[in-house]
Design an enzyme around this catalytic site. Structure first.
Site, mmCIF file in Angstrom:
data_model
loop_
_atom_site.group_PDB
_atom_site.id
_atom_site.type_symbol
_atom_site.label_atom_id
_atom_site.label_comp_id
_atom_site.label_asym_id
_atom_site.label_seq_id
_atom_site.Cartn_x
_atom_site.Cartn_y
_atom_site.Cartn_z
ATOM 1 N N ASP A 103 0.836 -1.191 0.000
ATOM 2 C CA ASP A 103 0.000 0.000 0.000
ATOM 3 C C ASP A 103 0.877 1.250 0.000
ATOM 4 O O ASP A 103 1.892 1.310 0.697
ATOM 5 C CB ASP A 103 -0.889 -0.033 1.251
ATOM 6 C CG ASP A 103 -1.918 1.064 1.270
ATOM 7 O OD1 ASP A 103 -2.777 1.075 0.379
ATOM 8 O OD2 ASP A 103 -1.874 1.902 2.184
ATOM 9 N N GLU A 126 1.774 -0.234 -4.891
ATOM 10 C CA GLU A 126 0.824 0.793 -5.321
ATOM 11 C C GLU A 126 1.530 2.142 -5.325
ATOM 12 O O GLU A 126 1.965 2.622 -4.280
ATOM 13 C CB GLU A 126 -0.370 0.837 -4.365
ATOM 14 C CG GLU A 126 -1.344 1.967 -4.684
ATOM 15 C CD GLU A 126 -2.247 2.315 -3.505
ATOM 16 O OE1 GLU A 126 -3.379 2.739 -3.762
ATOM 17 O OE2 GLU A 126 -1.812 2.177 -2.341
#
Length: 536
Positions: free
Chosen positions: A205, A270
Site C-alpha cells: 500500500d 501501489e
C-alpha cells in the site's frame, strides 16, 4: 482449476484477483466477510482461471480506515478469523494452484499500535523517534504546509509531547519514521513472519509514501491546470517533499533482498501520485527492487485509445526493464464499468470489451472482485456510509463504499448469498443482486463466462502473457496493437461503428461485434477482435 505456475517469475504476466475480505463472503453471519467465507469461495476464484489472489488487510485494526490502520502486523483481526484459518486459506489456495498475496500497510500504523502509544508518551522513550514528530512553529502552527489525503493538515498536535505528529491519511494513522533503521528492521521482520507462513508475495500500500523530507520543506503548489478546482487541498499541492523521496530506493532494495531469500515470491507496489506515477513505477521496478508496480493511471475517467496507448508506451519507454501491473478497478475507486458507461452501447458490451483489453495488455493484471460480473457502484445514502473519505467530502465526493459493497452470489438468497445476517456492514441492493453469480454462471452470453473465456485464452496464447506490445498507428476511436509476432488486438472505444484496413487477413480467436472480411475489419459499438494474423 488454475494452472500451476511455480517458476521463479510466475508473477510476470500473471493475473491476480483482489479479494476485499469484509465484502467477499460471510461464514459466521455477523454481516462482515471473513477468512472462512473466502475459503468457501476459493473454488469459484480458481475456476475463473487467475493465477493469484490478493487479500486486502486482515490484521488487527480499529477499522478507522477498514483495516488500512494496522495495530498488529503479525496476527489476524478476530473479526476476520484466526491465524489457523489464515493458514488453512493459504493451504487450500495452493492446492487449487492459486498464489496468495497479502496487503502490507507499511507507510503508517494505527494510533492504537503499542509502539505509537509508547512513542507519544515522551520525547526520550525507546520508541520516541519511530514516528514522525516535529516542533510547532513559534505561532503554534504545524511545521509545514503538508496536507492529509482525508482533509486538513497532515499534522496533529499531541499534548503529551507538545509536538505535532505526521499522518498522510487519518490522524488515527500516524506515519512511521523510515529514516530510523530500527523501523525498517521491524517492518521487514513482520514481512518475514508471513513469508514463513507461506504467502507468495505482498501488495504494498502507498509504496511511495514511506519516506518524508528530513528538512520538512513546504510542498510547492500543484502546477497542473485542474489543481485549483480540486475538491481536496491535498490535490492542490505537488507532493515533492511529503513523499516520493530518494531514500525509498534503498528500502525497496532491502525488501527485495528479503524476498530473494525465498523461492518464487513477489511484490506489487501501489504508486499513487498525480505527477510522477509512471516514472516512479519504472524506477521502483528496475533492478533489484519491486517486481511489479501499479498506479491509478487507468483507474480514472479517461477512456480513449490515446490514453491507454500513451500510459503503456510511457511506462515501457521510461523503464524497459521494469514491469507494470495494470488494473481498471479496485477498492479505492468507482468501478470501471460505471465510470465509462458514457462510452458504451450497453453495460455488458462495455464490461466484456474492458476485460478483453485489460487482459491483453503487456504486463501483469489485477482484477477486482465483482468486475467479472459487470458490476457498477452501489448508490448509497449518507447514513449508509462507513468510509471516512466519503463522510468528510459528501456530497461532492461520495467516497469508496459504493465499490466495496458485498459480493453478489445468489440472486434468490437474502443479501445475495453473501450473509444470512439481518444487516450487512454495507447494504446489498437490487441492481447488484440482479447480476449475481447465479444469474451468469453457465450462461454463454454472460460477462462472467466471457471473463472465463478471456482468461483461458490468455493462458492458451503465451504472447498474451509474455509477448511485447507494438501499437498500430490508428486514429481514434480504435485502439490497435500486436502482441508478439502473430497476435492482433483491435478495440472500438466508441458507440459508433468503426472500420480498420489491415495488411492481411486475421483469424478471430475472441470477438464481439466484429466482421472480418479479408483484410478489412468492421467493428460495431464496443466491438473488438483478438486474433491471429494469417500467413500464406
Amino acid at each position: 482449476m488454475a494452472e500451476k505456475r511455480d517458476e521463479q517469475d510466475w508473477w510476470r504476466g500473471s493475473v491476480t484477483y483482489q479479494i476485499y475480505p469484509r465484502s467477499f463472503m460471510d461464514a459466521n453471519d455477523d454481516g462482515i466477510g471473513d477468512l472462512a467465507g473466502i475459503i468457501q469461495r476459493l473454488d469459484y476464484v480458481a475456476a475463473l482461471g487467475v493465477d493469484a489472489i490478493w487479500l486486502s488487510p486482515v490484521f488487527p485494526s480499529p477499522m478507522k480506515d477498514m483495516g488500512y490502520d494496522v495495530s498488529d502486523y503479525t496476527d489476524i483481526d478476530p473479526g476476520f478469523g484466526t491465524l489457523a484459518e489464515f493458514d488453512a486459506l493459504v493451504d487450500k489456495a495452493h492446492k487449487l494452484g492459486l498464489k496468495v498475496i497479502i496487503d502490507q500497510v507499511l507507510s503508517h500504523s494505527s494510533d492504537q499500535h503499542p509502539f505509537f502509544a509508547e512513542s507519544r508518551s515522551s520525547r526520550d522513550n525507546p520508541k520516541s523517534d519511530w514516528y514522525v514528530w516535529a516542533d510547532p512553529n513559534h505561532d503554534g502552527t504545524p511545521p509545514n504546509n503538508w496536507q492529509s489525503i482525508f482533509g486538513g493538515a497532515a499534522w496533529t498536535w499531541d499534548s503529551r509531547r507538545r509536538q505535532y505528529y505526521f499522518h498522510n491519511f487519518l490522524k488515527e494513522q500516524p506515519d512511521w519514521n523510515f529514516h530510523n533503521p530500527a523501523v525498517q528492521d521491524y517492518l521487514l521482520d513482520s514481512m518475514r513472519f508471513w513469508l514463513e507462513r507461506g504467502v507468495d508475495g505482498f501488495r504494498l500500500d502507498t509504496v511511495n509514501f514511506y519516506f518524508h523530507d528530513r528538512l520538512l520543506r513546504d510542498n510547492p503548489a500543484n502546477y497542473l491546470p485542474w489543481a485549483q478546482q480540486a475538491l481536496k487541498p491535498f490535490d492542490m499541492q505537488f507532493c515533492l517533499f511529503s513523499k516520493n523521496q530518494p531514500e525509498n530506493i534503498g528500502f525497496l532494495e532491502r525488501m527485495r533482498a528479503l524476498l530473494d531469500e525465498y523461492d518464487a515470491r513477489t511484490t506489487v507496489g501501489e504508486v499513487g501520485d498525480s505527477h510522477l506515477s509512471l516514472e516512479l513505477m519504472g524506477e521502483y521496478t528496475s533492478g533489484k527492487r519491486l517486481h511489479m508496480a501499479y498506479s491509478f493511471e487507468m483507474l480514472g475517467p479517461n477512456f480513449s485509445a490515446e490514453h491507454f496507448r500513451s500510459r503503456i508506451l510511457r511506462f515501457f519507454t521510461g523503464a524497459p526493464e521494469g514491469w507494470p501491473c495494470w488494473a481498471f478497478s479496485n477498492h479505492d475507486v468507482p468501478r470501471h464499468v460505471g465510470r465509462w458507461l458514457d462510452h458504451a452501447a450497453d453495460q455488458d458490451a462495455l464490461a466484456k470489451q474492458a476485460a478483453a483489453m485489460l487482459l491483453s495488455f503487456e504486463g501483469s493484471v489485477c482484477l477486482y472482485q465483482g468486475e467479472e460480473l459487470g458490476l457498477v457502484d452501489t448508490q448509497l445514502s449518507f447514513d449508509e456510509l462507513t468510509d471516512p473519505d466519503g463522510i468528510a467530502f459528501w456530497p461532492e465526493y461520495k467516497g469508496r463504499d459504493g465499490c466495496r459493497t458485498p459480493m453478489v452470489w445468489d440472486d434468490k438468497a437474502p443479501n445475495a448469498g453473501f450473509s444470512r445476517a439481518n444487516k450487512t456492514w454495507l447494504p446489498v441492493k437490487a441492481p447488484q443482486q440482479a447480476r449475481a453469480v447465479s444469474t451468469q454462471d453457465g450462461r454463454a452470453d454472460s460477462v462472467l463466462e466471457f471473463y472465463r473465456q478471456m482468461l483461458a485464452l490468455r493462458r492458451a496464447e503465451p504472447d498474451l502473457r509474455n509477448g511485447r506490445i507494438h501499437f498500430l498507428d490508428l486514429p481514434e476511436p480504435v485502439l490497435g496493437y500486436e502482441r508478439g509476432a502473430d497476435l492482433l488486438c483491435l478495440f472500438n472505444l466508441s458507440t459508433e461503428p468503426a472500420s480498420v484496413d489491415l495488411e492481411g487477413p486475421v483469424q478471430g480467436l475472441l470477438t464481439q461485434g466484429a466482421t472480418l472480411t479479408g483484410s478489412r475489419v468492421n467493428l460495431k459499438a464496443n466491438g473488438f477482435v483478438i486474433g491471429k494474423k494469417m500467413t500464406g
